[in-house]
Each structure stands twice: as C-alpha cells, then as structure tokens.
Design an enzyme around this catalytic site. Structure first.
Site, PDB file in Angstrom:
ATOM      1  N   PHE A  75     -10.873  -7.544  14.175  1.00  0.00           N
ATOM      2  CA  PHE A  75      -9.846  -8.001  13.244  1.00  0.00           C
ATOM      3  C   PHE A  75      -9.589  -6.921  12.191  1.00  0.00           C
ATOM      4  CE2 PHE A  75      -8.687 -10.257   9.254  1.00  0.00           C
ATOM      5  CZ  PHE A  75      -7.424 -10.660   9.672  1.00  0.00           C
ATOM      6  N   GLN A  76      -8.340  -6.613  11.974  1.00  0.00           N
ATOM      7  CA  GLN A  76      -7.898  -5.581  11.028  1.00  0.00           C
ATOM      8  C   GLN A  76      -8.537  -4.227  11.289  1.00  0.00           C
ATOM      9  OE1 GLN A  76      -8.037  -7.180   6.964  1.00  0.00           O
ATOM     10  NE2 GLN A  76      -5.968  -7.997   7.281  1.00  0.00           N
TER      11      GLN A  76
ATOM     12  N   GLU B 260       0.817  -1.227   0.000  1.00  0.00           N
ATOM     13  CA  GLU B 260       0.000   0.000   0.000  1.00  0.00           C
ATOM     14  C   GLU B 260       0.847   1.272   0.000  1.00  0.00           C
ATOM     15  OE1 GLU B 260      -0.528  -2.622   1.918  1.00  0.00           O
ATOM     16  OE2 GLU B 260      -2.634  -3.221   1.820  1.00  0.00           O
TER      17      GLU B 260
ATOM     18  N   MET C 125      24.477   9.020   1.840  1.00  0.00           N
ATOM     19  CA  MET C 125      24.402  10.320   2.504  1.00  0.00           C
ATOM     20  C   MET C 125      24.742  10.192   3.988  1.00  0.00           C
ATOM     21  SD  MET C 125      24.108  13.478   1.987  1.00  0.00           S
ATOM     22  CE  MET C 125      23.143  14.074   0.597  1.00  0.00           C
TER      23      MET C 125
ATOM     24  N   LYS D 130     -17.317  -0.812   6.568  1.00  0.00           N
ATOM     25  CA  LYS D 130     -17.751  -1.836   5.629  1.00  0.00           C
ATOM     26  C   LYS D 130     -19.276  -1.902   5.491  1.00  0.00           C
ATOM     27  CE  LYS D 130     -17.239  -6.753   4.693  1.00  0.00           C
ATOM     28  NZ  LYS D 130     -16.489  -7.977   4.986  1.00  0.00           N
TER      29      LYS D 130
END
Lengths: 601, 188
Positions: free
Chosen positions: A146-147, A84, A515, A196
C-alpha cells in the site's frame, strides 16, 4: 534487525554562533551532537538541524509518521502544504530567493510521485532542493505494498542524485551527502527515500561531519591559461556581447559580472534565468535575448564577432535555429558544468569553473592589460552605436488599446512603477504573462526573479512566491500569474492564509491559455483548439472563500488602484486583472528560425 | 547552407564553415569504473535511453577493488555526441572514471556460446573444422549438435557465426565486448 555500528557515547550539544548558509543575521543555534543513540526519525531531525535547516515544507502520511512525531515540538518550522507539488515549488522559491537549500518532507507512494514535477523543475533550473520521502518498510519493498512507489527509480532522471537508505547506519552520512550534493557544484535537487522501519528503529549513529565522494569533484577553479585566451579574444573583438544566464545568479557573481561589463563598456544580454544578475536599468543592458528577446539583444547575438557566454547553456529558446546561430562569432563559454559546454553550439574557449572564480580571474587579467572602459568604448564605438540604434528603433513596446481594454503589458509596467522602490521578489507562472514580465519589469538585483525557465511549469509561480515570502519576511513577494496557470496550484492559497503569508498574486486574466492560443493564431491558422479556459472561478470570491482578500480591475484606470490596494492590504491578496484577450507577445522568433528572423510588433 | 542570414566578416578572419563541420558517426568503446551502489547500472543505462544515445553493448563486473565495478560499453556517434556521452557519464555521482578506448591501441574481446545443429557426418566434420580454424572450443556435444565457445573481437566472432549459420545455429549468446588498452595507456 540490529544496526552494526559500534555503540558510541553521546557527546554534549555544541552551540554554534555561525550564520546558517546564506542568512544575514548571525543567530545562535544548537547543533545536535554527531553521535549518540536515537531513532531514525530523531536522527533525521538532527540531520536537518546540523545542516542549518530552519523551515521545511511537507505533508504527512503513514510512511513518515515517525518523522512527523519527532518533528512535533522540534525547533524546525514545518509548513503544511495542500499538495506535495506545492511543497517542492515553495522550497524551490525559498531556495532561489535566499540561496539556501529548500527542504521537503512527504510520504511514500502518491506523496512521493506528486513531487516529481517539482523535482524536474528544480533540476532544469539547477536549484538546490532536498526532498525526503517516506518509503514502505524494507521487508515490503517490491511487494506492491500500500502506497508503495519506486520513487528512486522514478526520479533518477530528474534529480542530481538520489538515495534509498537501506541501512540504519547509512542515514546520517546520506543526509550530509544529500545537502552537499544539492548545494555544491552545479546545484540541483536530491531525493532521499527513507523506509518506515528505519525511522522507528533505535540505535547508535554517527554523523561523519564532512562529505567525501570519490566520483564527485566539481571543478570550481577556472584554468588560468584559458582565462588569458579569453582576455585576448575580448580585447581583440570588434563586436563583443556578454550573454549571461542563471549560473551568474547561482554563483553569486553579479558584482564580478558588472565589473567585467563596466570595465570594458561591454554590452550585456541576459537569458530568462539570468535576469537580475545585471541591473535591468543599466545603459549597457540590451534586455533579454531569445524567442521573446529584444531586437537589440538578438541582433547583437546574430552580428557579434565574440560571444562571452557566462553561466548560460545555449538553450533552444535562446539560440533559435542553431544552424543559423551567431555564425560570425567566436565563443567563450564559462560554466561549472562541462556537459553544458559544446552541447548545442561549439565553443572556442571553454572555461570550466565556478562563474565567480572565473570572472574574478578574468577581471584581474584584463586589469593587467591596462585598457580603460573609455578606451575600449572608443575602439568598439561603431558596434556600440549600432546597438544603440537597434535599441532606439526597436524597443520593447506594445500598442495602446483602441478600446477600454487593459493591455497586459500595461499591468506589468504599473507593477514595476509601484514596486521599484521596494525589495520586491517577482515570481511568475508560465506563458505570455511570464514573457511580458521578463520584458517589462526591470530586475535590478539577483534572486529577485523566480521563474520556471527550463521546464516551463505552469503552477510554479504561486507556491514559489509563498516560499520566497517565508524566506524573506522583509521583502514583498508578488506572483504575476496567468489565469490558466494559477488554477494549477491555487489550493496553496489555504497554505498562505494558514501561515499569514503576505503573498500577492496579480492574475493577468485573458481567459485563455494565451501562449498556446498565440501559436495557434500565428502558426495553426487560428484554429483555437482547447485553449479557451473562460470557465474559471471568480478569483475575488475564491480569495474570500479561502480567507484571503481580493479585488478586480477591468479598466486601465483601475489597474494602479488595484495594485495599490494589493500592496497595502495585509496578508495574501489576489488581484484579478481582466486584460485584452487577443494580445500577443512580441518580438518573437518562430521555431526553426534564426535570431535575426524576428517577428516584430 | 547558412547564407540566409547575412554575416559580417568576423574580426578573426576565420572560415565561416568552421562551425558547421560535422564529424562522421563512429563506433566507440568506452570503459567506465563505477561505485557498485544501488541502481548504478540503471543510472548508466537510463542516461543512454533518456538522452537518446545509442547503446550497442554493455558488459559489467566487479574489479579487484571491492565495491568498484568496470563497465565496458560500445556506442556510436559523432565526435560531439561522444564528447557529451563521456561528459554525461562523468557527471553521474557514482561514476569514478571514464576512458574512451577507441583511439588507443587496445585489445577487444567478447565471448560467444553457439549451439549449432550437426547430425550428418559431413556437418559434424564441418563444425570441428570451423572450430579449429577459429581456435574455438567444443564444450558440449550430443548426437544432433554441439555447443561451441569462442572468444575474440567482433570481426572474428562474426566470421565464425557466418561460417556456422548454413549448418543451422539454434541459439547464440554473447557477453558483450570488453576491452583493455595495451601497455601503460588508458588506465582506470
């Protein structure tokens, strides 16, 4: 739970022929009706279509499964990423290079938290991105489901604004507001969290067809009195400098800036974010300023008696030690965001407004004063001579190698030579290669330089280049990467292969986090702590493993050949340029020093 | 202070110290009206913590207009910091208006409830005298103590608390300051 909006009769789809935001071609598209009765997921798709969205980046999951169902067969092109974070950077690269809003769709929990770096990156660089996240059903919010993640809470400080859609009837309005906020004023990322159950619910809906936010009224129009004061200062100054940043790019004000600079022979320096807004090969251009800026640009800032800051924010990488920053100058500051003004450095003439609007007014005002470029060049002649001397005596340069080693700067020069005739979009990761690209590539047009300026996100450049390639099918999209940065999002190579995106990656491979190594060399007694990343994949084999092409250059002679091969091979290509390990980026203003205290080559 | 870098005399003949003038840290009272949206208080509080500003007190409740709340907050900073705070507050999408009341003629009030121990006759006398002097109220009483309600500005409440402290304050709860400008000034 039933939505409370009164039922409405669906209206017929309107056919629009207007061009979508920023696109050159006027293509007919169907705008879904503003009202009707649909599921939340279908309303979501309609909302995207009504905003002119053609393409989104995302990754499915349980909390967005209804939306992915509605997406199936819709006219919106979905790019399936591999992580993502890559989705947000791709949307960001698309937005930077096209001027349109970049859109992402991810699931709840880990899908949402993986977008945080991308959001913070877009926030720091003021890039219009809208991220839609699925959320667990409303009755489970707060239950450690969940999630589940409180993504609105997590992203509050790294978005311009964010929303949790808590009522079905709010979804169309919030979608309009999200796009409006992302692209207006000082642009920035917006996140919309959609539970949802709202996606599955069906009911009547209404898109308001216009956004009204009581607490959000960006001031676009520059104050005429302030513009007059600025014009007075500009004409009085003996040692003026135009110091311009990413705001010029975002505002689309390159033409106005060029007019201003040329009409009075004013010298111009750009910030890292501002490169391309003024032609990099113009004789009045001093190069980039700041920590790795040119000697001429930094000395000009130090010795100026007038800074004209345009769409720039006096970042610490630009000012060096603020207590020593440009002490002899008056300062005009043009910016759309009042919080940027007098934040780090006190300014004398603040002008809040859209950069293009303010510069148009300023150009008109200066036009009325009737001073020609030649006359003004004459009146500031000693200053222009001084600048020319600085440019001549201390140009950006590097030493030729005393061995067979390839100098990284040489690779950038060769990329410039090979691409200067083309419409090339150059992105970078973060580190030494980023600074060398800023120094040695010449950006002639805005929106052709994509780099993580504010957040400094390693792993940004490659996905950004994919997004830019998808948004600009006729352009060449090339990412200059460091070997350490590239591996941070190299999984997106599969995305590029899946969609046949002809993205080119030039890895400046020195086997180090260069760097950080440079700082350890210069400021930490050569104690090289955890900067050695010599165990890396074989990038050529990696390309092949993913179904792309690759090649390697180990000598200076091989460099132009590999660049040629890279540009001529269709599809994604990884060029592994093995370069000198110990090369440092110069000039450098060490932390805590003033701009005049540069370390030169 | 800045002599390290050599500076050419500027064309505007201004004193060079101009830019290093730093104003002293001062306490400010700022009134903010906000849309009463989900998470708005977190946005305001998060702005202070995220940017390292000092937040000394914060008091919030609905206004007469449904859906609009008014926050009174007190903070400290130099003029530049306070300017940033008001600008940053204004930048929040749900913030409708920000007014710095500090330099206006205004009324500051805070409410405090003090639970104080007072068992002996002399202690009980002392409490009732203090309550009278400070025009406070006893709102609960039992054989071993009182609960006192007082309103006033910060200085008055400090005076009352200091007076009662030797007797044994068990508990103090304060609302945080609210403020309003006198007359027509400072309207939100």
């Amino acid at each position: 739970m039933q939505p409370t909006v009164p039922p409405v009769t669906p209206s017929a789809p309107e056919v629009a022929t207007r061009a979508t935001n920023g696109s050159s071609a006027s293509t007919a598209r169907v705008i879904p009706p503003a009202t009707g009765e649909k599921t939340g997921a279908e309303i979501f798709i309609d909302g995207l279509l009504r905003e002119g969205v053609e393409m989104i980046w995302g990754y499915p999951g349980g909390a967005v499964i209804h939306i992915y169902d509605a997406l199936y067969g819709s006219p919106i092109k979905h790019i399936l990423v591999r992580h993502e974070q890559g989705a947000v950077h791709m949307a960001d690269g698309y937005a930077r290079s096209t001027g349109k809003v970049g859109v992402c769709l991810v699931t709840s929990g880990p899908g949402a938290t993986n977008t945080v770096t991308g959001l913070a990156n877009a926030y720091m660089d003021s890039i219009p991105v809208v991220v839609f996240t699925g959320q667990v059903p409303r009755h489970l919010i707060g239950n450690d489901a969940f999630q589940e993640a409180d993504i609105v809470g997590i992203t509050r400080p790294c978005t311009k604004h964010n929303f949790l859609v808590s009522r079905f009837e709010d979804l169309p309005r919030i979608m309009e507001e999200a796009f409006f906020l992302a692209r207006t004023g000082r642009p920035g990322p917006v996140l919309v969290d959609i539970p949802k159950d709202l996606q599955a619910m069906k009911g009547p809906y209404k898109f308001p067809g216009g956004v009204k936010l009581r607490g959000y009224n960006p001031n676009l129009s520059g104050h005429v009195g302030q513009v007059k004061k600025a014009a007075d200062l500009i004409l009085q100054a003996q040692r003026p400098v135009l110091y311009t940043g990413g705001g010029v790019v975002l505002s689309g004000a390159s033409a106005e800036l060029t007019t201003l600079a040329r009409s009075l022979s004013l010298p111009v320096t750009n910030t890292l974010m501002g490169l391309g807004a003024y032609p990099g090969n113009d004789p009045q251009f001093l190069g980039m300023l700041g920590m790795h800026g040119t000697y001429a640009a930094n000395m000009a800032m130090d010795q100026a008696d007038l800074l004209i800051a345009v769409g720039a924010r006096f970042d610490d990488r630009v000012t060096g030690n603020v207590a020593r920053f440009s002490l002899g100058s008056k300062k005009i500051h043009i910016d759309i965001d009042p919080t940027s003004i007098s934040k780090n450095v006190r300014v004398d003439v603040p002008i809040v407004g859209d950069v293009a609007d303010v510069l148009q007014k300023l150009n008109a005002e200066l036009g009325r004063r009737g001073v020609t470029a030649a006359q003004h060049a004459q009146s500031i002649a000693p200053w222009l001579e001084q600048l020319a001397t600085w440019q001549r005596t201390q140009p950006i340069s590097y030493s030729q190698p005393d061995s067979n080693d390839v100098k990284p700067q040489y690779v950038i020069e060769q990329i410039w030579e090979a691409t200067k005739e083309r419409d090339a979009i150059i992105s970078t990761e973060v580190g030494q290669h980023q600074m060398w690209t800023a120094q040695f590539y010449k950006f002639l047009r805005p929106r052709r330089w994509l780099t993580s300026g504010g957040l400094g996100t390693m792993g940004f450049g490659f996905p950004a280049a994919i997004g830019a390639a998808l948004g600009n099918p006729d352009a060449l999209s090339l990412c200059v990467a460091g070997d350490a940065s590239f591996v941070m999002n190299m999984q997106e190579l599969s995305t590029a292969v899946q969609y046949g995106v002809p993205v080119k990656v030039a890895i400046i491979n020195n086997g180090f986090m260069g760097m950080v190594r440079q700082w350890q060399e210069l400021f930490h007694g050569e104690r090289y702590s955890e900067v050695n990343v010599q165990i890396q994949p074989d990038f050529v084999k990696l390309a092949e493993a993913c179904g792309a092409k690759g090649g390697r250059a180990r000598t200076a002679a091989e460099v132009p050949l590999l660049i040629k091969q890279m540009l001529e091979t269709p599809g994604p290509f990884i060029g592994d340029f093995v370069v000198n390990k110990g090369e440092n980026v110069y000039p450098m203003v060490p932390t805590g020093k003033g701009l005049a205290d540069m370390i030169l080559v | 202070m800045m002599a390290d870098t050599q500076i050419q005399k500027n064309a505007f003949n201004e004193p060079e110290e101009r830019q290093t003038l730093v104003s002293p840290v001062r306490r400010h009272t700022i009134a903010v009206t906000v849309e009463n949206e989900f998470g708005v208080l977190a946005r305001v509080a998060g702005l202070f913590s995220g940017r390292g500003y000092n937040l000394e007190s914060l008091s919030v409740a609905e206004t007469l207009e449904p859906g609009v709340s008014r926050i009174t907050l007190t903070t400290s900073g130099t003029d530049l910091v306070i300017e940033q705070i008001t600008k940053q507050l204004n930048r929040l999408i749900n913030v409708l208006k920000v007014v710095d009341l500090t330099d206006l003629v205004r009324i500051d009030r805070e409410l405090v409830l003090i639970k104080v121990a007072a068992e002996s006759a002399s202690a009980r006398d002392e409490v009732t005298r203090a309550v009278e002097v400070f025009r406070a109220k006893i709102i609960d009483a039992w054989p071993r103590g009182y609960v006192i309600e007082a309103t006033g500005d910060a200085a008055k409440l400090k005076g009352l608390i200091d007076l009662l402290r030797p007797l044994g304050i068990k508990e103090v709860v304060r609302t945080g300051q609210v403020a309003i400008a006198r007359g027509d000034a400072g309207g939100l």
